[in-house]
Design an enzyme around this catalytic site. Structure first.
Site, PDB file in Angstrom:
ATOM      1  N   HIS A  35      -5.103   6.773   6.162  1.00 28.76           N
ATOM      2  CA  HIS A  35      -6.104   6.510   5.135  1.00 28.76           C
ATOM      3  C   HIS A  35      -6.860   5.204   5.330  1.00 28.76           C
ATOM      4  CE1 HIS A  35      -8.017   6.775   1.254  1.00 28.76           C
ATOM      5  NE2 HIS A  35      -7.412   5.686   0.794  1.00 28.76           N
ATOM      6  N   ARG A  50      -2.042  -2.277   1.699  1.00 28.00           N
ATOM      7  CA  ARG A  50      -3.123  -2.537   0.737  1.00 28.00           C
ATOM      8  C   ARG A  50      -2.773  -2.010  -0.648  1.00 28.00           C
ATOM      9  NH1 ARG A  50      -7.374   0.538  -1.201  1.00 28.00           N
ATOM     10  NH2 ARG A  50      -6.984   2.233   0.275  1.00 28.00           N
ATOM     11  N   ARG A  99       2.142   2.471  -1.909  1.00 31.92           N
ATOM     12  CA  ARG A  99       1.764   3.665  -1.155  1.00 31.92           C
ATOM     13  C   ARG A  99       2.657   3.938   0.050  1.00 31.92           C
ATOM     14  NH1 ARG A  99      -4.871   3.516  -0.983  1.00 31.92           N
ATOM     15  NH2 ARG A  99      -5.185   4.309  -3.089  1.00 31.92           N
ATOM     16  N   HIS A 119      -2.095   7.565   3.025  1.00 33.89           N
ATOM     17  CA  HIS A 119      -2.162   7.933   1.612  1.00 33.89           C
ATOM     18  C   HIS A 119      -1.107   9.002   1.341  1.00 33.89           C
ATOM     19  CE1 HIS A 119      -3.610   9.134  -2.320  1.00 33.89           C
ATOM     20  NE2 HIS A 119      -4.387   8.062  -2.321  1.00 33.89           N
ATOM     21  N   GLU A 128      -3.222   2.513 -11.169  1.00 35.53           N
ATOM     22  CA  GLU A 128      -2.760   3.169  -9.955  1.00 35.53           C
ATOM     23  C   GLU A 128      -1.455   2.525  -9.495  1.00 35.53           C
ATOM     24  OE1 GLU A 128      -5.785   3.611  -6.974  1.00 35.53           O
ATOM     25  OE2 GLU A 128      -7.305   4.203  -8.416  1.00 35.53           O
TER      26      GLU A 128
END
Length: 506
Positions: free
Chosen positions: A328, A363, A268, A224, A110
């Site tokens: 998110h 994160r 992100r 997100h 990811e």
């Protein structure tokens, strides 16, 4: 000792199981049904399945880089150091992670990960698989489960937590405890657009603040990047981009490289802001193009997303799908040490409700399920140990400028002239527009002043919905105040000197 765990995601379920295994009497209280919450919705997986070209040190480096320099290196070392053991425990509890033909864990990649190290189950149904296995384990253990119980407040006596106050079937009841473990998740419902379920109203953080607990990093809210832009809040996993999907604008151009050399696989916060700016500039949704992956591969690797997008009228194997950012994950929360202890004796916090320092300003993908498992185990192991005092209390993370104790930090803004009514939608729209992806000093001051006026007009809550609204209002004030106090831009907290793009919320 008598232990009450509040919340039934991966953090709460893990803490309850380990506390019971250690010989404690455990009551697990949950707002909805056992296993409800964000864990069951998690698509990506659990970071920490290291291959021959990977290591915990590389995982730590990626976590620190994503955190914008604000992650606590010691907390990160604990997180990645325990990863293999926690994944092995999930396997032992029956989580059927996807595997290669030779039986090894199948590892996905990811954004912001330098290696493929994400263990996943059912393709994109990892959270559901974990929730099923852990809830089954809890039901099989000698653990008292109370479902449909809303956390009204913590019971505090002599500056220590002695239990919880619940609203169950419109009746208020108290449960005494020697220790309370908060595992109530985040507060995605602060925002008009979110991936979180309706119950994510920050109840645990709000109760902890009212009990006098310190909080940290509330200004760091992760959005997100890729949520299906159809009003449903359905998340399209970052792993889809890890498998080769790309972001394109209205002209079909891959624009993500304009802002970061890693393009779609940048952290992100970077990708989310790039999408918001591009959509606002062209007054047209950004699209996620997964067509090159192919229909068969999409259905096999991402069966949940494949089914859900088709149910919503999209064929993502043939056409790019519209996506938008949405709130998110909350990096901040109740400040804890590395064993989940808060600044209030008797009160522990684990999972998204807590701020351990692992995430910093942003994160790293798939570290959230890992964090819940790692710190759920550590909190259970610390039950019954002496509470830190004196020099040992420095183990608790010092509260940053976002820190609050008995209530939100007061800022230098005018007192409201008059009290005005509000509803949850008003709070969500205000937070989305002024305390969202891009922030300005003027917008934050407007948000703080408006929220203060709404607080002055609020009434004592009675129903569950009213309690949720009160919790959201308290957290909105704390979050906006924290964002106003942090004048630099870092990670998910970005101050903008130009007008911030505001995506439509309808």
């Amino acid at each position: 000792m008598n232990v009450v765990v509040v919340g039934s995601g991966i953090a709460g379920l893990t803490a309850a199981l380990h506390a019971r295994a250690a010989g404690h009497a455990v009551t697990l209280v949950t707002k909805g049904a056992l296993g409800d919450g964000c864990t069951r919705l998690a698509q990506g997986g659990v970071a920490g399945a290291y291959g021959a070209d990977d290591s915990a040190d590389l995982h730590a480096a990626d976590t620190l880089a994503a955190g914008g320099g604000l992650s606590d290196p010691t907390a990160v070392a604990v997180l990645v150091g325990d990863a293999s053991a926690r994944i092995a425990e999930l396997v032992a509890r029956g989580v059927a992670f996807d595997r290669t033909p030779d039986g090894a864990l199948l590892r996905g990649r990811e954004a912001a990960h330098s290696r493929a190290r994400i263990a996943h189950a059912g393709g994109d149904a990892t959270g559901a698989a974990i929730a099923r296995s852990l809830t089954a384990a809890v039901r099989a253990a000698d653990i008292v489960v109370v479902e449909g119980a809303f956390l009204v407040d913590l019971v505090v006596d002599d500056h220590a937590v002695r239990g919880i106050r619940l609203l169950v079937d419109r009746a208020v009841t108290d449960i005494a405890a020697d220790a309370v473990v908060l595992a109530t998740g985040g507060a995605g419902q602060l925002y008009a657009r979110t991936t979180n379920p309706r119950g994510a109203t920050g109840d645990g953080i709000a109760a902890a603040l009212r009990a006098g607990a310190a909080a940290a990093d509330l200004e760091f809210v992760q959005f997100h990047p890729t949520v299906l832009d159809d009003g449903s809040g359905f998340l399209v996993s970052e792993a889809v981009r890890g498998e080769g999907a790309v972001l394109i604008d209205a002209d079909g151009r891959r624009f993500a490289f304009d802002t970061h050399p890693d393009g779609e696989l940048a952290p992100r916060d970077v990708v989310a802001r790039a999408i918001a700016r591009q959509a606002a500039a062209q007054s047209s949704p950004v699209r996620l193009d997964a067509t090159a992956i192919g229909a068969e591969a999409l259905a096999r690797r991402f069966p949940t997303i494949d089914r859900m997008t088709r149910e919503r009228g999209f064929d993502w194997s043939a056409d790019p799908i519209p996506v938008t950012p949405a709130a998110h994950y909350l990096m901040g929360g109740v400040a804890t040490d590395l064993d989940g202890r808060t600044s209030v004796p008797g009160l522990f916090a684990v999972g998204e409700v807590a701020c351990t320092g692992t995430h910093g300003a942003n994160r790293l993908a798939s570290n959230s399920l890992l964090e819940g498992a790692v710190f759920g185990v550590r909190a259970a192991a610390a039950l019954g140990a002496p509470w830190p005092s004196g020099p040992d209390a420095t183990l608790l993370r010092a509260s940053t400028p976002s820190g609050v104790s008995a209530g939100p930090v007061g800022m230098s803004v005018p007192e409201p002239r008059a009290s005005v009514p509000f509803d949850r939608g008003d709070v969500q729209r205000l937070m989305w527009e002024h305390v969202g992806l891009l922030r300005s000093d003027a917008g934050l001051r407007h948000a703080v002043e408006t929220l203060r006026a709404w607080s002055a007009a609020s009434r004592p809550p009675r129903s569950v919905a009213e309690h949720e609204d009160a919790n959201l209002l308290l957290l909105a004030r704390a979050t906006a105040s924290a964002a106003l106090a942090r004048t630099d831009s870092v990670g998910s907290h970005q101050r903008d000197t130009v007008a911030a793009p505001v995506l439509e919320t309808a």
